[in-house]
Design a protein around this motif. Sequence first.
Motif, PDB file in Angstrom:
ATOM      1  N   SER A  76      39.586  52.845  38.803  1.00 13.12           N
ATOM      2  CA  SER A  76      40.314  51.518  38.535  1.00 13.12           C
ATOM      3  C   SER A  76      41.866  51.575  38.977  1.00 13.12           C
ATOM      4  CB  SER A  76      40.209  51.100  37.007  1.00 13.12           C
ATOM      5  OG  SER A  76      40.715  52.153  36.390  1.00 13.12           O
ATOM      6  N   ASP A  77      42.531  50.459  39.375  1.00 15.11           N
ATOM      7  CA  ASP A  77      43.505  50.689  39.854  1.00 15.11           C
ATOM      8  C   ASP A  77      44.564  50.909  38.744  1.00 15.11           C
ATOM      9  OD1 ASP A  77      46.461  50.167  40.948  1.00 15.11           O
ATOM     10  OD2 ASP A  77      45.946  48.049  41.395  1.00 15.11           O
ATOM     11  N   ARG A 111      44.789  49.302  34.498  1.00 12.88           N
ATOM     12  CA  ARG A 111      44.109  50.286  33.936  1.00 12.88           C
ATOM     13  C   ARG A 111      44.189  50.225  32.494  1.00 12.88           C
ATOM     14  NH1 ARG A 111      43.949  56.099  35.984  1.00 12.88           N
ATOM     15  NH2 ARG A 111      43.415  54.859  37.991  1.00 12.88           N
ATOM     16  N   SER A 112      43.396  48.773  32.128  1.00 17.08           N
ATOM     17  CA  SER A 112      43.472  48.457  30.737  1.00 17.08           C
ATOM     18  C   SER A 112      42.418  47.265  30.583  1.00 17.08           C
ATOM     19  CB  SER A 112      44.628  47.603  30.290  1.00 17.08           C
ATOM     20  OG  SER A 112      44.694  46.563  31.018  1.00 17.08           O
ATOM     21  N   ARG A 113      41.618  47.175  29.668  1.00 16.94           N
ATOM     22  CA  ARG A 113      40.400  46.270  29.374  1.00 16.94           C
ATOM     23  C   ARG A 113      41.146  44.858  29.800  1.00 16.94           C
ATOM     24  NH1 ARG A 113      37.004  47.376  23.844  1.00 16.94           N
ATOM     25  NH2 ARG A 113      36.839  49.336  24.170  1.00 16.94           N
ATOM     26  N   ARG A 114      42.280  44.287  29.497  1.00 19.90           N
ATOM     27  CA  ARG A 114      42.905  43.029  29.761  1.00 19.90           C
ATOM     28  C   ARG A 114      43.157  43.159  31.449  1.00 19.90           C
ATOM     29  NH1 ARG A 114      47.845  40.703  26.746  1.00 19.90           N
ATOM     30  NH2 ARG A 114      46.538  40.516  25.161  1.00 19.90           N
ATOM     31  N   GLY A 115      43.639  44.157  31.899  1.00 20.39           N
ATOM     32  CA  GLY A 115      43.784  44.194  33.345  1.00 20.39           C
ATOM     33  C   GLY A 115      42.811  44.083  34.086  1.00 20.39           C
ATOM     34  N   LEU A 116      41.703  44.961  33.822  1.00 15.75           N
ATOM     35  CA  LEU A 116      40.505  45.048  34.579  1.00 15.75           C
ATOM     36  C   LEU A 116      39.704  43.499  34.454  1.00 15.75           C
ATOM     37  CD1 LEU A 116      39.123  46.802  36.347  1.00 15.75           C
ATOM     38  CD2 LEU A 116      37.672  47.916  34.519  1.00 15.75           C
ATOM     39  N   GLY A 165      40.641  40.696  33.521  1.00 16.30           N
ATOM     40  CA  GLY A 165      41.550  39.531  34.205  1.00 16.30           C
ATOM     41  C   GLY A 165      41.334  39.786  35.911  1.00 16.30           C
ATOM     42  N   ARG A 166      41.321  40.588  36.468  1.00 15.54           N
ATOM     43  CA  ARG A 166      41.171  40.659  37.896  1.00 15.54           C
ATOM     44  C   ARG A 166      39.638  40.229  38.326  1.00 15.54           C
ATOM     45  NH1 ARG A 166      44.179  45.816  40.654  1.00 15.54           N
ATOM     46  NH2 ARG A 166      46.282  45.130  40.051  1.00 15.54           N
ATOM     47  N   TRP A 167      38.798  40.721  37.289  1.00 13.57           N
ATOM     48  CA  TRP A 167      37.179  40.476  37.711  1.00 13.57           C
ATOM     49  C   TRP A 167      37.087  38.829  37.769  1.00 13.57           C
ATOM     50  CZ3 TRP A 167      35.198  44.619  34.025  1.00 13.57           C
ATOM     51  CH2 TRP A 167      34.733  45.679  35.041  1.00 13.57           C
ATOM     52  N   LEU A 168      37.865  38.085  36.580  1.00  8.27           N
ATOM     53  CA  LEU A 168      37.969  36.601  36.473  1.00  8.27           C
ATOM     54  C   LEU A 168      38.499  35.970  37.703  1.00  8.27           C
ATOM     55  CD1 LEU A 168      39.013  36.183  32.950  1.00  8.27           C
ATOM     56  CD2 LEU A 168      36.606  35.951  33.704  1.00  8.27           C
ATOM     57  N   GLU A 207      38.394  42.524  52.107  1.00  3.16           N
ATOM     58  CA  GLU A 207      39.575  41.868  52.272  1.00  3.16           C
ATOM     59  C   GLU A 207      40.351  41.129  51.229  1.00  3.16           C
ATOM     60  OE1 GLU A 207      41.958  39.762  56.012  1.00  3.16           O
ATOM     61  OE2 GLU A 207      39.969  39.047  55.158  1.00  3.16           O
ATOM     62  N   ARG A 208      39.423  40.360  50.475  1.00  4.69           N
ATOM     63  CA  ARG A 208      39.820  39.556  49.562  1.00  4.69           C
ATOM     64  C   ARG A 208      39.560  40.020  47.992  1.00  4.69           C
ATOM     65  NH1 ARG A 208      37.419  34.882  49.362  1.00  4.69           N
ATOM     66  NH2 ARG A 208      39.348  33.569  48.628  1.00  4.69           N
ATOM     67  N   ASP A 209      39.554  41.212  47.975  1.00  2.00           N
ATOM     68  CA  ASP A 209      39.079  41.832  46.654  1.00  2.00           C
ATOM     69  C   ASP A 209      40.397  41.975  45.784  1.00  2.00           C
ATOM     70  OD1 ASP A 209      38.241  43.486  44.585  1.00  2.00           O
ATOM     71  OD2 ASP A 209      37.230  44.963  45.679  1.00  2.00           O
ATOM     72  N   PRO A 210      40.554  41.344  44.720  1.00  2.21           N
ATOM     73  CA  PRO A 210      41.607  41.475  43.913  1.00  2.21           C
ATOM     74  C   PRO A 210      41.636  42.523  43.163  1.00  2.21           C
ATOM     75  CG  PRO A 210      40.018  39.715  42.889  1.00  2.21           C
ATOM     76  CD  PRO A 210      39.774  40.303  44.220  1.00  2.21           C
ATOM     77  N   ILE A 211      40.309  43.297  42.519  1.00  2.00           N
ATOM     78  CA  ILE A 211      40.151  44.407  41.675  1.00  2.00           C
ATOM     79  C   ILE A 211      40.736  45.464  42.538  1.00  2.00           C
ATOM     80  CG2 ILE A 211      38.314  45.674  40.491  1.00  2.00           C
ATOM     81  CD1 ILE A 211      36.715  43.171  40.344  1.00  2.00           C
ATOM     82  N   VAL A 212      40.598  45.713  43.737  1.00  2.00           N
ATOM     83  CA  VAL A 212      41.020  46.700  44.675  1.00  2.00           C
ATOM     84  C   VAL A 212      42.124  46.477  45.753  1.00  2.00           C
ATOM     85  CG1 VAL A 212      40.131  48.707  46.032  1.00  2.00           C
ATOM     86  CG2 VAL A 212      38.690  47.634  44.126  1.00  2.00           C
ATOM     87  N   PRO A 213      43.326  45.808  45.246  1.00  2.00           N
ATOM     88  CA  PRO A 213      44.364  45.349  46.143  1.00  2.00           C
ATOM     89  C   PRO A 213      44.597  46.509  47.046  1.00  2.00           C
ATOM     90  CG  PRO A 213      45.296  45.848  43.978  1.00  2.00           C
ATOM     91  CD  PRO A 213      43.762  46.142  43.729  1.00  2.00           C
TER      92      PRO A 213
END
Length: 255
Positions: A131-132, A136-141, A143-146, A201-207
């Motif tokens: 995780s980036d 690297r927090s529950r909220r951050g991860l 949020g990116r999944w959403l 290319e459009r992966d927000p979880i792995v920018p």
Amino acid sequence: MRATLTSEFRLVDGLRTHTRRSADPTAPGTPPVVLVHGLAVSHRYLTPLAETLGTTHPVYVPDLPGFGLSAHPGHSYDLRQHVAHLLAWLDAYRMPPVCLVGHSFGAEVAAALAVARPGAVRALVLAGPTSDPTARSRRGLVGRWLVDSLREVPWQAPILVRDVLDARPWRVAATVAHSVRNAVEEDLVRITVPTLVLAGERDPIVPPRWRAQVTRLVPDARLVTVPGAAHNVLTTAPGPVAGAIRDLLVPTLAR
């Protein structure tokens, strides 16, 4: 052309473990490819890639403990427990050195396994690795999944919902916590095998910044970005992903 997959169960470290696999190809000496799924899913979303790669390589897709069709222990395995179980699974199948492909949280598991037993891994693929550190927090991860859910193709939704229900939401939430507590960088710098870092290319979880950092940290790594794909690049772009994995394995076969 796509390979036909079958299911089988084996007792691994006392746990009934499901594996979806292809038939062995006719060409001798082709290294097995083992696909390791992410934290809320199972073998199901990796089926398109397994069917594509299975025409040239033996492909195995185990369900980690608590996910898919594998037995569901009463607690959520942390990363090191998943690594230990996957090592026991490799032993149960008497695997030669494999190409280990981990996606999302599965990439964290794959990286840790490659460090724990480098002789078991011929080549490594870190696909959409979490995780980036900047999220690297529950909220951050979460949020990116959403955000990612808005970029994925809709036909995946029933598969993903079924996987979450199979695993149980509490297990998914606990595994998110295991992921954000894992300093994956400590494993990345110790990887000794040829490695492909792969992302949509459009992966927000792995920018872009994080995928580039992962590539820099692994001593022998190169980056492939798949145009138009989001986080579930192994599901939605199996052709380009299979081609990149085959390209990675060609030099290793000569070693």
